[in-house]
Design an enzyme around this catalytic site. Sequence first.
Site, PDB file in Angstrom:
ATOM      1  N   GLY A  46       0.829  -1.191   0.000  1.00 12.38           N
ATOM      2  CA  GLY A  46       0.000   0.000   0.000  1.00 12.38           C
ATOM      3  C   GLY A  46       0.863   1.240   0.000  1.00 12.38           C
ATOM      4  O   GLY A  46       2.025   1.205   0.420  1.00 12.38           O
ATOM      5  N   GLN A  51       2.746   9.794   1.849  1.00 14.18           N
ATOM      6  CA  GLN A  51       4.038   9.110   1.843  1.00 14.18           C
ATOM      7  C   GLN A  51       4.923   9.535   0.669  1.00 14.18           C
ATOM      8  O   GLN A  51       6.095   9.195   0.636  1.00 14.18           O
ATOM      9  CB  GLN A  51       3.838   7.593   1.813  1.00 14.18           C
ATOM     10  CG  GLN A  51       3.207   7.076   3.085  1.00 14.18           C
ATOM     11  CD  GLN A  51       3.057   5.585   3.036  1.00 14.18           C
ATOM     12  OE1 GLN A  51       2.094   5.070   2.477  1.00 14.18           O
ATOM     13  NE2 GLN A  51       4.021   4.878   3.604  1.00 14.18           N
ATOM     14  N   HIS A 136      -3.308   6.806   7.101  1.00 14.50           N
ATOM     15  CA  HIS A 136      -2.347   7.788   6.567  1.00 14.50           C
ATOM     16  C   HIS A 136      -3.059   9.057   6.096  1.00 14.50           C
ATOM     17  O   HIS A 136      -2.562  10.166   6.300  1.00 14.50           O
ATOM     18  CB  HIS A 136      -1.567   7.209   5.377  1.00 14.50           C
ATOM     19  CG  HIS A 136      -0.323   6.490   5.749  1.00 14.50           C
ATOM     20  ND1 HIS A 136       0.728   7.082   6.408  1.00 14.50           N
ATOM     21  CD2 HIS A 136       0.060   5.206   5.531  1.00 14.50           C
ATOM     22  CE1 HIS A 136       1.703   6.205   6.587  1.00 14.50           C
ATOM     23  NE2 HIS A 136       1.314   5.059   6.069  1.00 14.50           N
TER      24      HIS A 136
END
Length: 157
Positions: A46, A51, A136
């Site tokens: 993932g 990120q 996230h």
Amino acid sequence: MAILKIVEYPAAVLEQQCEPVTVFDKRLIRLLNNMYDTMLEADGVGLAAPQIGMAKQIAIVETDEQSGKIELINPEIISSEGEQVGPEGCLSFPGLFGEVSRANRIKVKAQNRKGKWYELEAKGFLARAILHEIDHLNGVLFTSKVIRYYEDQELEG
């Protein structure tokens, strides 16, 4: 496609609430393709936009060939049930692994690359991966949910 640089902790973007995606265009498609290639290159299951340094509600998950590539844009968890406890790592925390408790079954609503809404049900490892990536997008890191960290020798066994 381009391999993007993965942002590592303590980059501030990793703990930000991400903005919804409102424009579904060729730039978004290129970004999704690049994120997918980056995830594969990093040997991940993932990858979320923060990120790669973008505070946008975009994530990609692929745990196996059966489920295939799942693109989650502006995802919302509709329902969750059960519990599973298992190991997790994160491309933004290289070499760090811990035991995390998550829902075992989930139902998620999200948009695809064209902006069309869809619903998805997942269980087990796929549910874990999707929940990790949605965290996230809300600025929540797996380290805040770790029950215990693994030592290197535990992972090799």
